[in-house]
Design an enzyme around this catalytic site. Structure first.
Site, short mmCIF file in Angstrom:
data_model
loop_
_atom_site.label_atom_id
_atom_site.label_comp_id
_atom_site.label_asym_id
_atom_site.label_seq_id
_atom_site.Cartn_x
_atom_site.Cartn_y
_atom_site.Cartn_z
N ARG A 1 0.93 -0.94 -0.13
CA ARG A 1 -0.06 -0.22 -0.04
C ARG A 1 1.01 1.33 -0.08
NH1 ARG A 1 -5.19 1.13 3.57
NH2 ARG A 1 -6.00 -0.22 2.05
N GLN B 1 -9.75 -4.21 -3.47
CA GLN B 1 -10.91 -3.55 -2.91
C GLN B 1 -12.14 -4.15 -4.03
OE1 GLN B 1 -12.04 -2.10 0.18
NE2 GLN B 1 -14.15 -2.75 -0.78
N ASP C 1 -17.58 6.53 -1.43
CA ASP C 1 -16.37 6.37 -0.57
C ASP C 1 -15.85 7.77 -0.07
OD1 ASP C 1 -13.54 5.71 0.25
OD2 ASP C 1 -12.69 5.76 -1.87
N CYS D 1 -16.44 0.96 0.72
CA CYS D 1 -15.43 0.32 1.03
C CYS D 1 -14.77 0.40 2.33
CB CYS D 1 -14.21 0.66 -0.04
SG CYS D 1 -13.89 2.67 0.38
N ARG E 1 -13.38 -9.09 1.70
CA ARG E 1 -11.96 -8.55 1.35
C ARG E 1 -11.03 -9.99 1.80
NH1 ARG E 1 -10.13 -3.58 1.56
NH2 ARG E 1 -8.49 -4.59 0.71
N1 CP Z 1 -11.20 -0.63 2.59
C1 CP Z 1 -10.11 -0.61 2.87
O1 CP Z 1 -9.16 -0.68 2.15
O2 CP Z 1 -9.97 -0.27 4.32
P1 CP Z 1 -8.57 -0.17 5.02
O3 CP Z 1 -8.20 1.30 4.47
O4 CP Z 1 -8.83 -0.23 6.35
O5 CP Z 1 -7.53 -1.43 4.59
N1 NVA Z 2 -10.26 6.35 -1.36
C1 NVA Z 2 -9.94 5.96 0.12
C2 NVA Z 2 -9.97 4.54 0.25
C3 NVA Z 2 -9.82 4.12 1.54
C4 NVA Z 2 -9.73 2.40 1.75
C5 NVA Z 2 -8.31 6.43 0.36
O1 NVA Z 2 -7.51 6.14 -0.35
O2 NVA Z 2 -8.12 6.96 1.46
#
Ligand code: CP
Ligand code: NVA
Length: 298
Positions: A96, A126, A217, A257, A285
């Protein structure tokens, strides 16, 4: 192990995407026995971290949670050197990151699969859970009508790509300046070959009218917190409340999400209401990570 990367949903073919969703509904087998999966996080995570860890455990492997404090991607050490090191220990590297380019740079040197666990551009893992949840509640994705409300985020882009690959029709209701880019439009136009379609409107009610699935979102994503107050009045017309949801089909489902900012992009009566499938979506997930890893190992 296939040497295939998953930075966006269209790194799979539509048939492969369907195969990953099918594998997500199968019992776990120990395909990762004796192997490790590196899980690198530059940003916080509840669902992605825990669902990925437990998917690896269910497949007999060892998940390693690695934070930015250890890696310092492109600060302590370049992302490519982190990748070159970790691929000597782990069978899969998942990350991430803030900048999507860190993932593409890793791919350029990778000898193991690189998985995107969210970047500024995309959140394909996701989308796998979103599509599985839609399939489970609405049946085949082909021909379904989906609406996306509010900021056109990384999650929105991946869901649009994945749903169009399966032949769905996506309408985005968003304010000017917060919608898809011209590169997105080109990409989505190419996906219409699979039978779906894509459109954008400023009218939230028009976007949700008659749809099967309503998605939203956060109005400001991780890293955009300083824009929260600026964005709130701009995004308010796109809040999913009971009135807006009532314009969708009576049997429509609501997805988010998570994490949710209750009262901003969606009200609690919608998040907790009878049409909400957010907990199934969150729990899927883990099943879809299991499906993705199993497909990679097959
Ligand atoms: N939806 C999602 O990716 O949640 P987190 O940021 O908690 O991993
Ligand atoms: N769009 C949001 C999604 C979190 C799962 C972000 O990038 O923070």
């Amino acid at each position: 192990m296939k040497l295939r990367h998953f930075l966006e949903v269209d790194d799979l073919t539509p048939a492969e995407l369907a195969a990953v969703l099918d594998a997500s509904e199968q019992p776990a087998t120990p395909v990762l026995a004796g192997q490790g999966v590196a899980l690198i996080f530059e940003k916080p995570s509840l669902r992605t971290r825990n669902s990925s860890e437990m998917a690896v455990v269910q497949l007999g492997g060892h998940p390693a949670y690695i934070t930015d404090a250890e890696t310092g991607l492109d600060r302590r050490e370049s992302a490519v050197d982190v990748c070159r090191t970790l691929q000597g220990y782990y069978s899969i590297i998942a990350a991430r990151v803030f900048e999507h380019s860190k993932l593409t740079n890793m791919v350029s040197v990778a000898t193991v699969p690189i998985i995107n666990l969210l970047s500024d551009e995309a959140h394909p893992v996701q989308a796998l859970a979103d599509l599985l949840t839609i399939r489970q509640h609405c049946g085949p994705v082909e021909g379904l009508k989906l609406a996306w409300l509010g900021d056109f985020t990384n999650v929105a882009r991946s869901l649009t790509i994945g749903s169009m690959m399966l032949g769905a029709h996506m309408t985005v209701g968003c304010p000017d300046g917060y919608g898809p880019s011209s590169a997105d439009f080109d990409r989505f136009s190419a996906l219409e070959q699979f039978g779906g379609s894509f459109s954008v409107t400023n009218d939230a009610h028009a976007a949700v009218t008659g749809v099967d699935v309503v998605n939203t979102d956060a109005w400001y994503s991780m890293g955009q917190e300083t824009e929260a107050e600026l964005r709130k009045p701009i995004m308010t017309p796109y809040r999913v409340d009971a009135n807006l949801l009532s314009h969708a089909k009576p049997e429509a489902i609501f997805l988010h999400c998570l994490p949710a900012h209750r009262g901003d992009e969606a009200t609690s009566d919608v998040l907790d209401g009878p049409q909400s499938r957010i907990w199934r979506q969150a729990h899927n997930r883990m099943h879809t990570m299991k499906g993705l890893f199993t497909w990679l190992c097959a």
